[in-house]
Write a protein that holds these residues in place. Sequence first.
Motif, mmCIF file in Angstrom:
data_model
loop_
_atom_site.group_PDB
_atom_site.id
_atom_site.type_symbol
_atom_site.label_atom_id
_atom_site.label_comp_id
_atom_site.label_asym_id
_atom_site.label_seq_id
_atom_site.Cartn_x
_atom_site.Cartn_y
_atom_site.Cartn_z
ATOM 1 N N ARG A 28 0.849 -1.182 0.000
ATOM 2 C CA ARG A 28 0.000 0.000 0.000
ATOM 3 C C ARG A 28 0.887 1.235 0.000
ATOM 4 O O ARG A 28 1.932 1.252 0.623
ATOM 5 N N LEU A 29 0.432 2.275 -0.685
ATOM 6 C CA LEU A 29 1.189 3.513 -0.806
ATOM 7 C C LEU A 29 0.315 4.702 -0.455
ATOM 8 O O LEU A 29 -0.873 4.729 -0.789
ATOM 9 N N ALA A 30 0.913 5.683 0.206
ATOM 10 C CA ALA A 30 0.242 6.965 0.454
ATOM 11 C C ALA A 30 1.281 8.058 0.268
ATOM 12 O O ALA A 30 2.423 7.934 0.731
ATOM 13 N N PHE A 31 0.909 9.116 -0.410
ATOM 14 C CA PHE A 31 1.843 10.202 -0.716
ATOM 15 C C PHE A 31 1.168 11.546 -0.469
ATOM 16 O O PHE A 31 -0.005 11.719 -0.769
ATOM 17 N N ARG A 32 1.942 12.475 0.054
ATOM 18 C CA ARG A 32 1.447 13.845 0.199
ATOM 19 C C ARG A 32 2.618 14.803 0.028
ATOM 20 O O ARG A 32 3.681 14.603 0.594
ATOM 21 N N LEU A 33 2.392 15.849 -0.744
ATOM 22 C CA LEU A 33 3.351 16.926 -0.966
ATOM 23 C C LEU A 33 2.731 18.193 -0.427
ATOM 24 O O LEU A 33 1.569 18.494 -0.740
ATOM 25 N N THR A 34 3.480 18.932 0.381
ATOM 26 C CA THR A 34 2.924 20.148 0.967
ATOM 27 C C THR A 34 4.017 21.199 1.107
ATOM 28 O O THR A 34 5.204 20.905 0.971
ATOM 29 N N ARG A 35 3.604 22.427 1.378
ATOM 30 C CA ARG A 35 4.556 23.507 1.621
ATOM 31 C C ARG A 35 5.311 23.228 2.915
ATOM 32 O O ARG A 35 4.758 22.691 3.866
ATOM 33 N N SER A 36 6.551 23.614 2.955
ATOM 34 C CA SER A 36 7.392 23.392 4.129
ATOM 35 C C SER A 36 7.204 24.546 5.113
ATOM 36 O O SER A 36 8.009 25.472 5.185
ATOM 37 N N THR A 37 6.106 24.476 5.865
ATOM 38 C CA THR A 37 5.804 25.483 6.878
ATOM 39 C C THR A 37 5.573 24.771 8.202
ATOM 40 O O THR A 37 5.456 23.549 8.242
ATOM 41 N N PRO A 83 11.299 24.734 -0.023
ATOM 42 C CA PRO A 83 9.944 25.287 -0.051
ATOM 43 C C PRO A 83 8.864 24.217 0.132
ATOM 44 O O PRO A 83 7.739 24.528 0.505
ATOM 45 N N ASN A 84 9.196 22.950 -0.154
ATOM 46 C CA ASN A 84 8.227 21.857 -0.081
ATOM 47 C C ASN A 84 8.789 20.683 0.700
ATOM 48 O O ASN A 84 10.003 20.528 0.816
ATOM 49 N N VAL A 85 7.884 19.840 1.169
ATOM 50 C CA VAL A 85 8.263 18.579 1.807
ATOM 51 C C VAL A 85 7.323 17.498 1.276
ATOM 52 O O VAL A 85 6.121 17.722 1.137
ATOM 53 N N ALA A 86 7.892 16.346 0.938
ATOM 54 C CA ALA A 86 7.112 15.222 0.415
ATOM 55 C C ALA A 86 7.186 14.064 1.403
ATOM 56 O O ALA A 86 8.254 13.766 1.942
ATOM 57 N N LEU A 87 6.051 13.434 1.631
ATOM 58 C CA LEU A 87 5.963 12.283 2.521
ATOM 59 C C LEU A 87 5.408 11.105 1.730
ATOM 60 O O LEU A 87 4.343 11.206 1.124
ATOM 61 N N LEU A 88 6.145 9.995 1.738
ATOM 62 C CA LEU A 88 5.697 8.752 1.113
ATOM 63 C C LEU A 88 5.703 7.677 2.182
ATOM 64 O O LEU A 88 6.722 7.453 2.842
ATOM 65 N N ILE A 89 4.563 7.012 2.359
ATOM 66 C CA ILE A 89 4.442 5.917 3.319
ATOM 67 C C ILE A 89 4.056 4.676 2.531
ATOM 68 O O ILE A 89 3.123 4.714 1.722
#
Length: 154
Positions: A28-37, A83-89
């Motif tokens: 299973r995969l989950a991904f989220r990209l968001t601003r690095s704040t 400016p961004n951070v990506a999370l992959l689980i």
Amino acid sequence: MATTDHPRRVFIDRPRPILAKPPDRIRRLAFRLTRSTHAAVPDLRRFARATARRWAVPEDPCDTLALVVSELVTNVVLHSGSPNVALLITFDGVALTVEVTDNGRWPESDARTPALAQRASFGRGLELVRACTSRCTVLPTIAGTRVTTRIPVT
């Protein structure tokens, strides 16, 4: 055609059934990209916990996942300049793999003296992540930094 090799064994020449390949582990995969704040830390922590619960991961690994995501995303926000951070689980049924990627550069080393580091009330996040995971790798590249951890579930 049947041949006998032994009075009790009979071998019959016929096509053998093709055995089905055992199924691969479900991944299973989950991904989220968001601003690095600063808001990214609780947002990605909630996302990680909700994802693990949806995958029926037990509570203890869920708590570890939330802690790991918090620490790694905080490092990106405070230290990388990205400016961004990506999370992959990913979840393979045995362990959760967490990958946090940014486009910045983390500091090469801790400039504090050992005595000052002992008294500091911050700066132990990566040590904490390493202590509660079975694997933690930090890969700085020209394009940014990628941290990959593995959290055992079973």
